[in-house]
Design an enzyme around this catalytic site. Structure first.
Site, PDB file in Angstrom:
ATOM      1  N   GLN A 329       0.854  -1.202   0.000  1.00 50.65           N
ATOM      2  CA  GLN A 329       0.000   0.000   0.000  1.00 50.65           C
ATOM      3  C   GLN A 329       0.886   1.248   0.000  1.00 50.65           C
ATOM      4  O   GLN A 329       1.849   1.331   0.759  1.00 50.65           O
ATOM      5  CB  GLN A 329      -0.911   0.002   1.236  1.00 50.65           C
ATOM      6  CG  GLN A 329      -1.845  -1.200   1.319  1.00 50.65           C
ATOM      7  CD  GLN A 329      -2.979  -1.163   0.292  1.00 50.65           C
ATOM      8  OE1 GLN A 329      -3.183  -0.178  -0.425  1.00 50.65           O
ATOM      9  NE2 GLN A 329      -3.726  -2.253   0.195  1.00 50.65           N
ATOM     10  N   TYR A 360      -6.108 -11.646  -3.775  1.00 48.81           N
ATOM     11  CA  TYR A 360      -5.324 -10.476  -4.223  1.00 48.81           C
ATOM     12  C   TYR A 360      -4.476  -9.993  -3.045  1.00 48.81           C
ATOM     13  O   TYR A 360      -4.499  -8.814  -2.689  1.00 48.81           O
ATOM     14  CB  TYR A 360      -6.238  -9.352  -4.721  1.00 48.81           C
ATOM     15  CG  TYR A 360      -7.276  -9.819  -5.694  1.00 48.81           C
ATOM     16  CD1 TYR A 360      -7.000  -9.830  -7.054  1.00 48.81           C
ATOM     17  CD2 TYR A 360      -8.528 -10.265  -5.267  1.00 48.81           C
ATOM     18  CE1 TYR A 360      -7.950 -10.278  -7.971  1.00 48.81           C
ATOM     19  CE2 TYR A 360      -9.472 -10.714  -6.160  1.00 48.81           C
ATOM     20  CZ  TYR A 360      -9.185 -10.721  -7.515  1.00 48.81           C
ATOM     21  OH  TYR A 360     -10.127 -11.159  -8.409  1.00 48.81           O
ATOM     22  N   GLU A 383      -2.424 -14.697  -4.821  1.00 53.02           N
ATOM     23  CA  GLU A 383      -1.857 -13.511  -5.477  1.00 53.02           C
ATOM     24  C   GLU A 383      -1.212 -13.948  -6.791  1.00 53.02           C
ATOM     25  O   GLU A 383      -0.604 -15.014  -6.866  1.00 53.02           O
ATOM     26  CB  GLU A 383      -0.836 -12.873  -4.508  1.00 53.02           C
ATOM     27  CG  GLU A 383       0.183 -11.952  -5.098  1.00 53.02           C
ATOM     28  CD  GLU A 383      -0.393 -10.672  -5.691  1.00 53.02           C
ATOM     29  OE1 GLU A 383      -1.232 -10.031  -5.053  1.00 53.02           O
ATOM     30  OE2 GLU A 383       0.027 -10.327  -6.814  1.00 53.02           O
ATOM     31  N   ASP A 435      -9.254  -7.546  -2.361  1.00 56.92           N
ATOM     32  CA  ASP A 435      -8.646  -6.222  -2.562  1.00 56.92           C
ATOM     33  C   ASP A 435      -8.084  -6.208  -3.986  1.00 56.92           C
ATOM     34  O   ASP A 435      -6.874  -6.225  -4.189  1.00 56.92           O
ATOM     35  CB  ASP A 435      -7.542  -6.035  -1.498  1.00 56.92           C
ATOM     36  CG  ASP A 435      -6.903  -4.662  -1.568  1.00 56.92           C
ATOM     37  OD1 ASP A 435      -7.380  -3.813  -2.341  1.00 56.92           O
ATOM     38  OD2 ASP A 435      -5.901  -4.443  -0.853  1.00 56.92           O
ATOM     39  N   CYS A 465     -10.054   0.339  -4.891  1.00 55.82           N
ATOM     40  CA  CYS A 465      -9.618   1.682  -5.269  1.00 55.82           C
ATOM     41  C   CYS A 465     -10.515   2.213  -6.391  1.00 55.82           C
ATOM     42  O   CYS A 465     -10.219   3.247  -6.976  1.00 55.82           O
ATOM     43  CB  CYS A 465      -8.156   1.685  -5.687  1.00 55.82           C
ATOM     44  SG  CYS A 465      -7.805   0.494  -6.983  1.00 55.82           S
TER      45      CYS A 465
HETATM   46  C1  LIG Z   1      -4.681  -3.446  -4.640  1.00 54.91           C
HETATM   47  S1  LIG Z   1      -3.426  -4.667  -4.544  1.00 54.91           S
HETATM   48  C2  LIG Z   1      -3.759  -5.352  -2.967  1.00 54.91           C
HETATM   49  C3  LIG Z   1      -2.629  -6.090  -2.299  1.00 54.91           C
HETATM   50  C4  LIG Z   1      -2.780  -6.451  -0.812  1.00 54.91           C
HETATM   51  N1  LIG Z   1      -4.116  -6.780  -0.424  1.00 54.91           N
HETATM   52  C5  LIG Z   1      -2.197  -5.383   0.088  1.00 54.91           C
HETATM   53  O1  LIG Z   1      -2.950  -4.737   0.818  1.00 54.91           O
HETATM   54  O2  LIG Z   1      -0.982  -5.167   0.063  1.00 54.91           O
HETATM   55  C6  LIG Z   1      -4.006  -5.833  -5.687  1.00 54.91           C
HETATM   56  C7  LIG Z   1      -3.146  -7.059  -5.826  1.00 54.91           C
HETATM   57  O3  LIG Z   1      -3.801  -7.967  -6.735  1.00 54.91           O
HETATM   58  C8  LIG Z   1      -2.820  -8.650  -7.491  1.00 54.91           C
HETATM   59  N2  LIG Z   1      -3.517  -9.230  -8.662  1.00 54.91           N
HETATM   60  C9  LIG Z   1      -3.815  -8.644  -9.840  1.00 54.91           C
HETATM   61  N3  LIG Z   1      -4.561  -9.466 -10.609  1.00 54.91           N
HETATM   62  C10 LIG Z   1      -4.747 -10.606  -9.883  1.00 54.91           C
HETATM   63  C11 LIG Z   1      -5.443 -11.826 -10.119  1.00 54.91           C
HETATM   64  N4  LIG Z   1      -6.093 -12.036 -11.263  1.00 54.91           N
HETATM   65  N5  LIG Z   1      -5.432 -12.780  -9.175  1.00 54.91           N
HETATM   66  C12 LIG Z   1      -4.761 -12.573  -7.997  1.00 54.91           C
HETATM   67  N6  LIG Z   1      -4.079 -11.434  -7.719  1.00 54.91           N
HETATM   68  C13 LIG Z   1      -4.074 -10.459  -8.637  1.00 54.91           C
HETATM   69  C14 LIG Z   1      -1.782  -7.570  -7.761  1.00 54.91           C
HETATM   70  O4  LIG Z   1      -0.536  -8.124  -8.098  1.00 54.91           O
HETATM   71  C15 LIG Z   1      -1.765  -6.828  -6.427  1.00 54.91           C
HETATM   72  O5  LIG Z   1      -0.805  -7.367  -5.549  1.00 54.91           O
END
Ligand SMILES: C[S@@+](CC[C@H](N)C(=O)[O-])C[C@H]1O[C@@H](n2cnc3c(N)ncnc32)[C@H](O)[C@@H]1O
Length: 506
Positions: A329, A360, A383, A435, A465
């Site tokens: 974050q 995620y 993830e 998330d 977001c």
């Molecule tokens: C907004 S971030 C949230 C990360 C975590 N929850 C944090 O608070 O640090 C979204 C995350 O989703 C991952 N992501 C993107 N597409 C994805 C998918 N199809 N399946 C799983 N993860 C994914 C990204 O790499 C990223 O780390």
């Protein structure tokens, strides 16, 4: 429809800070940027897509005074307001064109008011009327970013026109092919600003050229700085083009520069980890499929702490290792506040602690934080980025909860569909966290967690977001087995239109 429209009054602001207005014929139009409620503007069609038309403002005739109550603090603030409006503000003095802090003309309380309206507006159409809790302000309204990414670029915008002198900074508002030279950014700390200036000088003096995307040649591409707020650790990631050092003369210059960087006392003292990313891809991104990474100084990780203050317990500290391409974050204090709020909204009446599914999950920050603070039973984290999962596994270990955690590198939409590795673990789930990135949840994810809800009475914590895609997902979820308990906007990005939303569905 005409390509130009004059004297259009903005009714309200929607997601992404877009102005929503109506034409004389009553047709709804969406206008970018600097539109504020009550502004009267002229605009022009910029993109005529199948699903929507994007209008850009060409002239602002009037701002509502209520929405001009802030103080423009940055000398690089870009605004296309008219001269008579400029006279009423200090904008006249200001230079050019950085598009980051678009909302400086608004006081911070007014920004929060607008963000609350934006989120509520996104959820207007869903069938169940949500319970909106008041927006949560960021603990800081400036100097709050822990990560910033600059571009080296050949074409630099100046007040007089375009200079073909290479430089390093943000892309120019409206014209991605140029950058703006800025001497200080208000979103990062003074320390990060001075490190940026310091490294920039080394690069300028090196004799190596900046990357030119048009011809896929030149060396320097991006400079990413991550500065952790609670531990003070700092990472610099310098992305360069390896094709340029096939030339022997350039290779020698690069070797000299690397030696200088390695030996420099200021760098050694202030930078915990200095990594070089060799990227020969054409896209203007730091990470390409075909990159290699070299460690110049320190490890290729830095560590941040999250300090969470739960209602029923003392402060609980968790430590997170983050590698150069793992998500963390961008506003650490905000993340602490968000996680606390989310869990407090969620947990008031909970006694039993059971399993958490964190989709995620990045480096595991929220899942690990929650598990550690509440000593829950176990955590499954999913993830897509493999390095982030390696970090998450390591983080579980250093936080003493390795045996309680199972982190899987996979797209959430795939792993949830008949994957024997987790099929059995999905029983007795008490909390599911999603998330996702800005796009909406994949339909498989919505279907699978809805199906799971049939057999398990878990709560769903949705962090987003993008309130617009979240509203669509929430609508689909409440058509199945969920009800909205609460929605709350949490501000992570003051001075901009960006906003995070936390939803609890039961
Ligand atoms: C907004 S971030 C949230 C990360 C975590 N929850 C944090 O608070 O640090 C979204 C995350 O989703 C991952 N992501 C993107 N597409 C994805 C998918 N199809 N399946 C799983 N993860 C994914 C990204 O790499 C990223 O780390």
């Amino acid at each position: 429809m005409a390509k130009h429209l004059n004297n259009i009054k903005i009714e309200r602001i929607g997601y992404w800070g877009v102005g929503i207005a109506k034409t004389d014929e009553g047709k709804k139009i969406l206008i970018k940027w600097w539109a504020l409620p009550g502004s009267v503007v002229d605009c022009i069609i910029k993109k005529n897509k199948k699903d929507y038309i994007e209008w850009h403002i060409t002239k602002i005739h009037k701002y509502e005074a209520k929405y001009f109550d802030g103080e423009i603090f940055c000398s690089h603030f870009f605004s296309n307001v008219e001269p008579d409006l400029k006279a009423k503000t200090s904008i006249e003095k200001h230079k050019i064109w950085c598009g980051w802090c678009k909302w400086q003309m608004l006081s911070y309380p007014r920004q929060l008011e607008l963000k609350q309206e934006i989120v509520e507006d996104c959820f207007r159409k869903i069938k169940e009327k949500p319970n909106f809790l008041p927006i949560v302000a960021s603990p800081k309204d400036k100097w709050y970013r822990n990560k910033i990414e600059f571009s080296f670029w050949v074409y630099m915008a100046s007040r007089e026109g375009i200079e073909s002198r290479w430089n390093l900074w943000f892309h120019k508002q409206w014209e991605f092919s140029k950058i703006v030279d800025i001497d200080n950014c208000w979103l990062i700390s003074d320390n990060a600003n001075s490190i940026f200036e310091y490294i920039k000088e080394f690069c300028f003096d090196s004799g190596l050229a900046t990357y030119d995307q048009k011809f896929n040649r030149g060396f320097f591409r991006h400079l990413v700085i991550r500065e952790w707020i609670n531990t003070g650790q700092l990472m610099v990631n310098l992305a360069v083009n390896p094709l340029d050092i096939k030339d022997e003369k350039n290779l020698d210059l690069w070797k000299i520069l690397k030696k200088k960087l390695e030996k420099d006392e200021f760098i050694k003292k202030n930078i915990t980890s200095f990594v070089i990313t060799y990227n020969d891809g054409l896209a203007d991104i730091v990470r390409w499929t075909n990159i290699s990474v070299e460690n110049l100084i320190g490890d290729w990780y830095i560590y941040e702490k999250l300090i969470l203050n739960w209602t029923k317990q003392e402060n609980v500290e968790s430590t997170f290792r983050v590698s150069p391409f793992s998500f963390f974050q961008t506003n650490t204090h905000w993340a602490e506040l968000l996680f606390q709020k989310a869990i407090n909204n969620l947990l008031e009446e909970w006694e039993i602690k059971w399993k958490i599914l964190d989709l995620y999950c990045g480096t595991g920050s929220i899942g690990i934080g929650v598990l550690k603070a509440w000593i829950w039973n176990s955590l499954i984290g999913i993830e897509i980025v493999e390095e982030a999962i390696l970090d998450a596994k390591y983080n579980a270990e250093i936080n003493g909860i390795k045996n309680e955690c199972n982190f899987i590198a996979s797209p959430s939409e795939k792993v949830l569909n008949k994957n024997p590795e987790i099929e059995n673990e999905l029983n007795n789930i008490w909390l599911v966290i999603v998330d996702p990135p800005r796009e909406w949840l994949h339909k498989n994810v919505i279907e699978r967690i809805s199906k799971l809800k049939e057999d398990n009475n878990f709560k769903l914590l949705y962090i987003s977001c993008n309130p617009s895609t979240m509203a669509r997902d929430v609508q689909l979820l409440i058509e199945k087995w969920f009800k909205i308990k609460s929605l709350q906007a949490v501000d992570m990005f003051p001075q901009t239109h960006h906003i995070e939303t936390v939803g609890v569905l039961v």
